[in-house]
Scaffold this motif. Structure first.
Motif, PDB file in Angstrom:
ATOM      1  N   ALA A 190       0.837  -1.203   0.000  1.00 45.85           N
ATOM      2  CA  ALA A 190       0.000   0.000   0.000  1.00 45.85           C
ATOM      3  C   ALA A 190       0.870   1.251   0.000  1.00 45.85           C
ATOM      4  N   LEU A 191       1.937   1.223   0.782  1.00 50.31           N
ATOM      5  CA  LEU A 191       2.848   2.363   0.830  1.00 50.31           C
ATOM      6  C   LEU A 191       3.565   2.556  -0.501  1.00 50.31           C
ATOM      7  N   ALA A 192       3.934   1.455  -1.156  1.00 55.58           N
ATOM      8  CA  ALA A 192       4.557   1.561  -2.478  1.00 55.58           C
ATOM      9  C   ALA A 192       3.606   2.219  -3.471  1.00 55.58           C
ATOM     10  N   GLY A 193       2.321   1.839  -3.418  1.00 59.23           N
ATOM     11  CA  GLY A 193       1.345   2.466  -4.292  1.00 59.23           C
ATOM     12  C   GLY A 193       1.158   3.941  -3.997  1.00 59.23           C
ATOM     13  N   ILE A 194       1.145   4.297  -2.717  1.00 54.23           N
ATOM     14  CA  ILE A 194       0.986   5.703  -2.342  1.00 54.23           C
ATOM     15  C   ILE A 194       2.193   6.522  -2.777  1.00 54.23           C
ATOM     16  N   LEU A 195       3.394   5.972  -2.595  1.00 62.53           N
ATOM     17  CA  LEU A 195       4.600   6.685  -3.029  1.00 62.53           C
ATOM     18  C   LEU A 195       4.592   6.890  -4.542  1.00 62.53           C
ATOM     19  N   GLY A 196       4.213   5.851  -5.283  1.00 62.67           N
ATOM     20  CA  GLY A 196       4.162   5.986  -6.730  1.00 62.67           C
ATOM     21  C   GLY A 196       3.113   6.986  -7.171  1.00 62.67           C
ATOM     22  N   PHE A 197       1.956   6.960  -6.526  1.00 65.08           N
ATOM     23  CA  PHE A 197       0.905   7.910  -6.869  1.00 65.08           C
ATOM     24  C   PHE A 197       1.364   9.337  -6.572  1.00 65.08           C
ATOM     25  N   SER A 212       2.726  20.372  -5.361  1.00 67.89           N
ATOM     26  CA  SER A 212       1.702  20.004  -4.393  1.00 67.89           C
ATOM     27  C   SER A 212       1.218  18.588  -4.671  1.00 67.89           C
ATOM     28  N   VAL A 213       0.638  17.975  -3.659  1.00 66.93           N
ATOM     29  CA  VAL A 213       0.028  16.645  -3.743  1.00 66.93           C
ATOM     30  C   VAL A 213      -1.354  16.746  -3.119  1.00 66.93           C
ATOM     31  N   PRO A 219       6.461  18.999  -0.439  1.00 65.19           N
ATOM     32  CA  PRO A 219       7.574  18.677   0.467  1.00 65.19           C
ATOM     33  C   PRO A 219       7.106  18.192   1.830  1.00 65.19           C
ATOM     34  N   GLU A 220       6.082  18.867   2.385  1.00 64.98           N
ATOM     35  CA  GLU A 220       5.586  18.463   3.701  1.00 64.98           C
ATOM     36  C   GLU A 220       4.906  17.094   3.642  1.00 64.98           C
ATOM     37  N   VAL A 221       4.104  16.865   2.608  1.00 61.22           N
ATOM     38  CA  VAL A 221       3.400  15.589   2.485  1.00 61.22           C
ATOM     39  C   VAL A 221       4.390  14.432   2.378  1.00 61.22           C
ATOM     40  N   LEU A 222       5.387  14.575   1.526  1.00 65.10           N
ATOM     41  CA  LEU A 222       6.349  13.498   1.317  1.00 65.10           C
ATOM     42  C   LEU A 222       7.242  13.301   2.538  1.00 65.10           C
ATOM     43  N   ALA A 334      12.611   7.893  -0.621  1.00 65.46           N
ATOM     44  CA  ALA A 334      11.471   8.809  -0.551  1.00 65.46           C
ATOM     45  C   ALA A 334      11.799  10.038   0.297  1.00 65.46           C
ATOM     46  N   GLY A 335      12.518   9.823   1.393  1.00 62.00           N
ATOM     47  CA  GLY A 335      12.928  10.961   2.214  1.00 62.00           C
ATOM     48  C   GLY A 335      13.859  11.903   1.473  1.00 62.00           C
TER      49      GLY A 335
END
Length: 358
Positions: A190-197, A212-213, A219-222, A334-335
């Motif tokens: 699920a996290l892999a999908g969220i990172l890709g999205f 923005s996301v 930047p804050e979201v990621l 990701a960080g």
């Protein structure tokens, strides 16, 4: 069903010669399990091949961005962050694919749904590799759909695993958390999908505005997403290493270094400036290196089991999970992508921000 012959020894029959008599009719409980496992592995390999072929067909051509317009530094930084997130999703998907294949093979794929995470993670890897090679500053519909499907697969899988734990005798207990279906494993896909999205949203931003996301500052979201992923992975590691009684002092490393790195990364949200970001960057690099080092330790753990790597078919199933530590490396990527966007926003704002001392 098979008919077996039971040999009766002379001692058991008071001196009579050994004879073979019909035994009980027994079933072959492993035969069906082996067939399900074989079919599951074939389906998983077929999914990998299909996803790789699809990524090859949809591979992007040479980017003509430089021929039509001169790319700005902000566009380059945003695209770099998006592609780095694609790579993070690919690595995390690879970790899930290998781990799910081993664990579900050990479970003989007794539930047909156990094939699903293999297919979802294989597709995530394929589209993520496609995205990491795509130099176009826009999202891709197929990648979006695949990432959304992976996130949904992870959420449903987490519910399945939680149900598996709670339905055991004793319910939600330490014993069942130790030896039941790992709750944190499907959360990784699920996290892999969220990172890709999120990668697709970042690279699809307008060049003249801040990234923005979902309407929130990227930047804050990621930053929060990467830190939360690291802390969630630490929780699962702590549980399994506690089960192993921390018999090796190195087992304390993944439950001490990554949490500190996540805290340093989160600190950049309220204390900007080049100094905190540099510290966070080194913390992410240390976390990424720890993931690779952990794979080596787990390989040594497999070697320590009876028969070592010569008995790899059994020891890979029963030893420490080889694919687990690289998830730290993926989340560190990701960080680093979040830090790249932070620097882009700082430069776009004229290089002055609160806490930079200038």
């Amino acid at each position: 069903m098979t008919m077996t012959l039971r040999t009766v020894s002379a001692d058991a029959t008071a001196g009579l010669p050994a004879v073979a008599v019909p035994g009980a009719v027994v079933r072959d409980p492993l035969g069906a399990g082996r067939r399900r496992a074989r079919n599951g592995l074939l389906a998983g390999l077929g999914g990998v091949a299909a996803a790789a072929a699809l990524a090859w067909v949809l591979r992007p051509g040479p980017s003509r961005r430089g021929a039509t317009a001169k790319g700005t530094a902000a566009e380059d930084a945003t695209l770099q962050a998006g592609r780095r997130l694609n790579r993070a999703a690919a690595l995390l998907g690879a970790s899930v694919l290998a781990d799910s294949a081993v664990e579900h093979y050990r479970g003989s794929f007794h539930n047909p749904a156990m094939i699903t995470p293999l297919l979802a993670s294989a597709a995530t890897i394929a589209v993520s590799l496609h995205g990491s090679l795509d130099g176009r500053p826009r999202a891709h519909r197929l990648r979006d759909a695949t990432y959304a499907a992976a996130a949904l697969t992870g959420l449903v899988g987490t519910a399945f695993h939680l149900f598996n734990v709670t339905r055991r005798p004793g319910g939600l207990s330490w014993l069942n958390l130790f030896y039941g279906a790992p709750i944190g494993a499907p959360a990784a896909i699920a996290l892999a999908g969220i990172l890709g999205f999120a990668a697709e949203r970042v690279r699809h931003n307008a060049p003249d505005g801040p990234p923005s996301v979902a309407g929130l500052p990227a930047p804050e979201v990621l930053t929060v997403l990467a830190a939360a992923g690291i802390l969630g992975t630490v929780a699962e590691t702590a549980l399994l290493h506690f089960r192993g009684a921390y018999h090796n002092p190195a087992m304390y490393l993944p439950v001490t270094v990554p949490p500190a790195a996540a805290a340093i990364l989160l600190r950049t949200l309220w204390r900007g400036g080049q100094g905190p970001r540099t510290a966070a960057r080194w913390a992410m690099r240390a976390t990424a290196g720890l993931g690779l080092l952990g794979t080596g330790f787990h390989a040594f753990g497999v070697h320590r089991n009876m028969g070592g790597w010569g008995n790899w078919r059994q020891n890979i199933l029963n030893g420490p999970p080889l694919p687990a530590p690289p998830s730290y490396t993926a989340l560190a990527f990701a960080g680093l992508a979040a830090l790249t966007l932070q620097e882009e926003v700082a430069v776009g704002g004229g290089g002055r921000e609160e806490g930079d001392g200038r």
